[in-house]
Each structure stands twice: as C-alpha cells, then as structure tokens.
Design an enzyme around this catalytic site. Structure first.
Site: not given
Ligand code: CU
Length: 366
Positions: A40, A42, A45, A61, A167
């Site tokens: 993912c 995220s 980042h 996650h 997610c």
């Molecule tokens: Cu995610």
C-alpha cells in the site's frame, strides 16, 4: 520467538530484511502469524518521509493471518482464529465507539507505533526496540498486536486475497456506502484509479450508481477502472478533468466526487467537480503540511467537503461484510491482485506501485 521482518531504519533508504525477536503477547494482546500483507502507498510515505514517523519501524498495515496465542484477558479472539488487521483499533467502549464512529476510536490518541502500554514487542537481534507501524507491522512473518487491532473473519476465506480488505478495499469502498451513501442512479467521479480507487468504483457500481467517471493520468489505470465498472474515463494529463466531469455529468457537476490521490490539486479538482449540493469525499493520504484552497462560496451552495478513515464506518462489521460479498461472488478481489511476491522483494514491489504497473502486489509468507 523469531520472525523475519522488513525494517525501515532511515528515510529515503530501502527497507532491509532481518530476523527479529518477537516477545510474548502481554495482557489484551495477541500473537499472529501473518499469511499475507498487501503493498500500500501509505507505507511508502514513511520511506519518503512524507509521513514523519519514529524509526526504526516494521512497516505493513494491510495484513491477514492466524492467531497463534493470546495474552491474559483477551476475549474477542482465540488461537486458531483467522483475522484481518485493523490499522485503526476500536475499543468498543469510548465515546466515539459507543457513539457509532469506531474508526475515530479514542485509542487513536495514543501513539500507534507501540502496544497500548507504550512498549514494543519486536526487537532486532542486537536488542534494539522496533516500532510497529499502526500497531500492525504486517511486513513480519509474526508479530504481536493489541486485541483491538485484529478483526476475526470467516475461516474459508483465502488469507492471501482478503488481506486487501484490511486497508485498500475498505478504505476505497467504505466511503461509498458509509459516507456518501450513494443512491441508485447517482453520478460519481473518482480521482485516482489504483488499488484503492478501483474499490470506490466497484462499490459505486454495486450501489447502483448511474454514471461512474474515472479520472487518472495513466491510460492503464483508466482501463482498469472500466473493468471495475467505470462508465466514462477522463485522462487528466490531456484534458481539464473538472470541465470534462462537468460536461459528462449532464448536471454541471457530479453528485459525489471521491479523491484517492492525496494531492492539493486533485482534492481541489474533485471538490470543484461537484454540482451545488454535491459531496466531495477525500480518502487520499496527503503529505504532512498539505493545504487546500477552495472558494467558500461553493460551500454556501451547500456542497459538502468531507473525508473518511478506514472506510468511515464500522470496521469490525464492514471487513467481514466485504469478505462475504467476495466469497459470494459479488465483489472482485482476485482481479485486484497483479503479483504475489516474497517479503524480500518488497522494495521492488514499491517501485512497481510507483510506476503504476500494478493494481496491488501482495507479499505472501510461507
Ligand atoms: Cu493502506
């Protein structure tokens, strides 16, 4: 016990793979063996530093696995249960949870890189304490989580597929039924047609939306969007997407615009693409410091600018519900997965994600 984990020691450096020590689960904690974790944006980042985070950290996650052992006082799961990770815990007792907004749970106010007692359960071989990303740490073969961070799911669901629900699937699909509550025949525009946005499109179709306008700058993603239910495609690298969405809607703007990219420009475009009284839902995660510039007169025209976390509903029931939809053939998940890779290919999987060449990669463990 030992586990293999992907650790980020330094921003702008690749993650490294090491054997780590997993400590015993404390009270109200569970030890889980992960089967798979989806790749993912995220997490990325943290690597770039756009989401500042204490280091070193075990990322991941979007995980699913099997509970191995539970600590004292755990009541909601037992060893052998299959679980999805919940990167936003829900305690079921706080003002938010009781009031019907468990994705806003008061546990979010504590640092979400350790257990609730403020300590880690992961150590390097040299004894250095590791942070648990969002209390999940899905890029490890085994880890310990707070009880509130796992959601029990049906045992017949393939874990290397339904990990995506932890997610991207709920984050993308949830805003459609929880926040926008899209009506049959409604017009919808979706900014960003990657691994999350394809779920927004798919759920909008399932809810009976009329026009579903996909907006992206990559031809490949616009093609995927149409496979998942988009009725129109707007290439924002070639045309003004706000003008195009206005024209395609037939109503000088859409009923609902969803933003899944996470930039100032795309959020402002999505908001500006709604008609009077329309709604823009922000889902994309933006770098720290991002600010929006909008005309407040557009708010006086009764537009709604809002956003969601983790689908904006009830994660403990939304995750099993989406898995049921998949298991009954009503929701596409297999088609979301472009590649399955071992943990040691995580850096390459991030590169392919950035290149826009995959819908979702999934890291699978033995
Ligand atoms: Cu995610």
């Amino acid at each position: 016990m030992n586990a293999q984990a992907a650790i980020l020691y330094e921003v702008k450096k690749p993650v490294v793979f090491e054997d780590v020590e997993v400590l015993e689960p404390g009270p109200h904690e569970v030890l889980v063996k992960w089967t798979a974790n989806g790749v993912c944006h995220s997490d990325y980042h943290l690597i770039t530093g756009d989401s500042p985070h204490p280091l070193p950290v075990v990322l991941g996650h979007e995980a699913a696995g099997v509970v191995q052992k539970v600590g004292a006082g755990v009541e909601t799961v037992q060893a052998g249960d299959h679980v999805c990770s919940s990167y936003i815990p829900s305690c079921g007792r706080c003002w938010y949870c009781i009031g019907g907004q468990p994705t806003m749970c008061a546990l979010r106010d504590k640092p979400r890189w350790f257990m609730h007692d403020g300590t880690s359960r992961l150590r390097t071989r040299s004894g250095r304490s590791l942070h648990h990303y969002l209390q999940v740490a899905g890029y490890a073969t085994h880890t310990v989580l707070p009880e509130q961070s796992v959601i029990p799911i049906r045992k017949d669901a393939p874990l290397d597929v339904v990990c995506l629900v932890s997610c991207g699937v709920l984050a993308g699909a949830g805003p459609v039924f929880n926040r926008a509550k899209v009506q049959p025949g409604a017009s919808v525009a979706v900014w960003g047609c990657g691994g999350v946005g394809l779920n927004t499109i798919q759920m909008a179709k399932l809810m009976g939306a009329g026009k579903i306008i996909a907006v992206d700058v990559m031809k490949q993603k616009l093609d995927w969007a149409q496979e998942f239910g988009a009725t129109h495609a707007v290439d924002a690298s070639k045309e003004d997407p706000v003008a195009s969405v206005h024209a395609l809607s037939g109503t000088a703007g859409v009923d609902y615009a969803f933003e899944l990219v996470g930039t100032q420009k795309t959020m402002e475009q999505a908001f500006n693409a709604t008609h009077r009284g329309g709604m823009c839902v922000v889902v994309g995660v933006s770098p720290a410091g991002t600010r929006l510039s909008i005309d407040p007169g557009m708010l006086l025209q009764q537009r709604v600018l809002t956003g969601t976390s983790f689908g904006g509903g009830h994660q403990r029931t939304d995750v099993p519900m989406l898995i049921d939809l998949y298991m009954s053939g009503k929701y596409k998940l297999d088609e979301m997965i472009t590649r399955r890779v071992p943990l040691t290919q995580l850096n390459e999987a991030f590169d392919l994600m950035l290149a826009g060449e995959v819908k979702r990669s999934v890291v699978v463990y033995d």
